[in-house]
Design a protein around this motif. Structure first.
Motif, PDB file in Angstrom:
ATOM      1  N   PHE A 193       0.830  -1.207   0.000  1.00  0.00           N
ATOM      2  CA  PHE A 193       0.000   0.000   0.000  1.00  0.00           C
ATOM      3  C   PHE A 193       0.862   1.255   0.000  1.00  0.00           C
ATOM      4  CE2 PHE A 193      -1.977   3.442   2.420  1.00  0.00           C
ATOM      5  CZ  PHE A 193      -3.055   3.712   1.586  1.00  0.00           C
ATOM      6  N   PHE A 194       1.820   1.326   0.895  1.00  0.00           N
ATOM      7  CA  PHE A 194       2.629   2.539   1.010  1.00  0.00           C
ATOM      8  C   PHE A 194       3.566   2.732  -0.175  1.00  0.00           C
ATOM      9  CE2 PHE A 194       1.733   2.023   5.664  1.00  0.00           C
ATOM     10  CZ  PHE A 194       0.982   3.192   5.788  1.00  0.00           C
ATOM     11  N   ALA A 195       3.870   1.666  -0.902  1.00  0.00           N
ATOM     12  CA  ALA A 195       4.753   1.778  -2.066  1.00  0.00           C
ATOM     13  C   ALA A 195       4.066   2.437  -3.256  1.00  0.00           C
ATOM     14  CB  ALA A 195       5.267   0.396  -2.466  1.00  0.00           C
ATOM     15  N   GLN A 196       2.749   2.591  -3.188  1.00  0.00           N
ATOM     16  CA  GLN A 196       2.020   3.216  -4.283  1.00  0.00           C
ATOM     17  C   GLN A 196       2.288   4.720  -4.331  1.00  0.00           C
ATOM     18  OE1 GLN A 196      -2.131   0.914  -4.623  1.00  0.00           O
ATOM     19  NE2 GLN A 196      -1.789   1.787  -2.607  1.00  0.00           N
ATOM     20  N   LYS A 197       2.038   5.306  -5.486  1.00  0.00           N
ATOM     21  CA  LYS A 197       2.136   6.749  -5.609  1.00  0.00           C
ATOM     22  C   LYS A 197       1.100   7.416  -4.712  1.00  0.00           C
ATOM     23  CE  LYS A 197       3.936   6.711 -10.351  1.00  0.00           C
ATOM     24  NZ  LYS A 197       3.712   7.144 -11.743  1.00  0.00           N
ATOM     25  N   GLU A 198       1.438   8.608  -4.232  1.00  0.00           N
ATOM     26  CA  GLU A 198       0.534   9.269  -3.285  1.00  0.00           C
ATOM     27  C   GLU A 198      -0.840   9.526  -3.900  1.00  0.00           C
ATOM     28  OE1 GLU A 198       0.725  13.286  -0.670  1.00  0.00           O
ATOM     29  OE2 GLU A 198       2.126  11.669  -0.198  1.00  0.00           O
ATOM     30  N   ALA A 199      -0.904   9.803  -5.192  1.00  0.00           N
ATOM     31  CA  ALA A 199      -2.199  10.036  -5.833  1.00  0.00           C
ATOM     32  C   ALA A 199      -3.095   8.806  -5.749  1.00  0.00           C
ATOM     33  CB  ALA A 199      -1.993  10.443  -7.294  1.00  0.00           C
ATOM     34  N   VAL A 200      -2.482   7.623  -5.799  1.00  0.00           N
ATOM     35  CA  VAL A 200      -3.256   6.386  -5.679  1.00  0.00           C
ATOM     36  C   VAL A 200      -3.731   6.210  -4.239  1.00  0.00           C
ATOM     37  CG1 VAL A 200      -3.188   3.879  -5.916  1.00  0.00           C
ATOM     38  CG2 VAL A 200      -2.028   5.330  -7.600  1.00  0.00           C
TER      39      VAL A 200
END
Length: 339
Positions: free
Chosen positions: A66-73
């Motif tokens: 989850f945290f590895a995703q881009k902030e927009a996601v």
């Protein structure tokens, strides 16, 4: 009693509390260790806790995904969309401690309650549905983890009851039969705090609000506990949960069990740090009262981080926690006041 380090909170084998075949004598022996730790430290490491290692590992994997995703996601499920349930994602610097931003990002989760639940219909704060990321297996695995930690929480509270000379089910009969369960995924980024951002800590000095916190932390470390002699590290110990006493258990025991300030340093390890606390708290409507045999608590404002006299609190747990969470997310709290 074994210790996790020479000068850190004690490590306690709690297996007898989670093993249905254990004897009363075995459970009492563990309860005595918890009692001593709760009085001296307010913290202890729980070993042989019975939570499946593969479940923990899968929750950790999903949290990192989850945290590895881009902030927009990640911002597709913001806390502003969670309403009064206070669920969802907040970006780095989006949570305050003592009015200052913490240098972490987080995902707030908890017991999954549908729209027909009476408290959800009434809009009671901290009750509602989770906002789930679009990651395969996330929902089912996290809900299984919450169930497993709830079972451990009940077992540890039975140990606290025995340590206080009470019947094992005392807390179950006085506020935890249907506990308020709040799960947090926190990521402390490796990137440095930008210039102009007034964040001095990963999490600033604070105490937890409820009864008992059960924390999984990765190998990076950073948790620190305040003692009467200064701050000490509570480093990671594989296969354990770091457990600490919350404000309400301190209040209910008249200060015998200590809700101790703790903090997390800004992460300078060069890699992200993950921590996953579950807060095991009284039912929202529980009137907080002293346990049998607890003497009147003394004014403890001089040793508390917020200068408040915890022992003077009167009311329900809902009263207490509602006043607290509004200070953690003031912008969101202002929005909710309009409804």
């Amino acid at each position: 009693m074994h210790t996790a380090s020479m000068d850190g909170p004690p490590l306690i084998d709690v297996g007898a509390l989670v093993d249905p075949s254990s004897t009363a004598e075995q459970r009492v022996a563990v309860a005595r260790e918890i009692d001593a730790a709760a009085r001296a430290w307010g913290f202890f490491y729980a070993a042989r806790h019975g939570v499946d290692e593969s479940l923990v590992a899968e929750v950790v994997r999903l949290a990192r995904s989850f945290f590895a995703q881009k902030e927009a996601v990640k911002m597709r499920i913001p806390m502003s969309a969670g309403g009064t349930a206070w669920r969802g994602f907040f970006p780095t610097g989006g949570e305050l401690t003592s009015g200052r931003p913490d240098w972490k990002e987080g995902l707030y989760l908890g017991s999954e309650l549908g729209p027909d639940h009476p408290r959800v219909r009434e809009g009671v704060i901290l009750h509602g549905a989770n906002l789930w990321p679009d990651i395969p297996g996330f929902r089912a695995t996290v809900l299984a983890y919450i169930d497993a930690l709830e079972a451990l929480g009940h077992a540890l509270m039975r140990g606290c009851a025995l340590g206080l000379g009470l019947p094992e089910p005392w807390f179950d009969e006085h506020g935890t039969r249907d506990p308020l369960l709040l799960l947090r995924f926190f990521n402390y980024p490796a990137r440095p705090v930008p210039a102009g951002v007034p964040a001095s800590w990963g999490v600033g000095e604070h105490t937890d609000y409820g009864l008992l916190t059960m924390l999984w932390q990765d190998e990076v470390g950073g948790l620190q506990v305040r003692t009467d002699h200064g701050w000490v590290d509570a480093p990671p110990v594989p296969g354990t949960f770091v457990c600490n006493i919350g404000d309400m258990l301190d209040r209910m025991t008249g200060g015998r069990y200590r809700s101790v300030p703790h903090r997390v340093a800004v992460n300078t390890s060069g890699r992200d740090r993950l921590s996953i606390p579950l807060f095991f708290d009284p039912d929202f409507d529980t009137v907080i009262q002293p346990v049998p045999g607890a003497g009147p608590g003394q004014d403890d404002s001089g040793r508390r981080w917020d200068g408040a006299n915890l022992q003077s609190f009167q009311g329900t747990y809902g009263d207490y926690v509602t006043a607290k969470v509004g200070k953690v997310f003031p912008d969101l709290n202002q929005k909710l006041q309009r409804y």
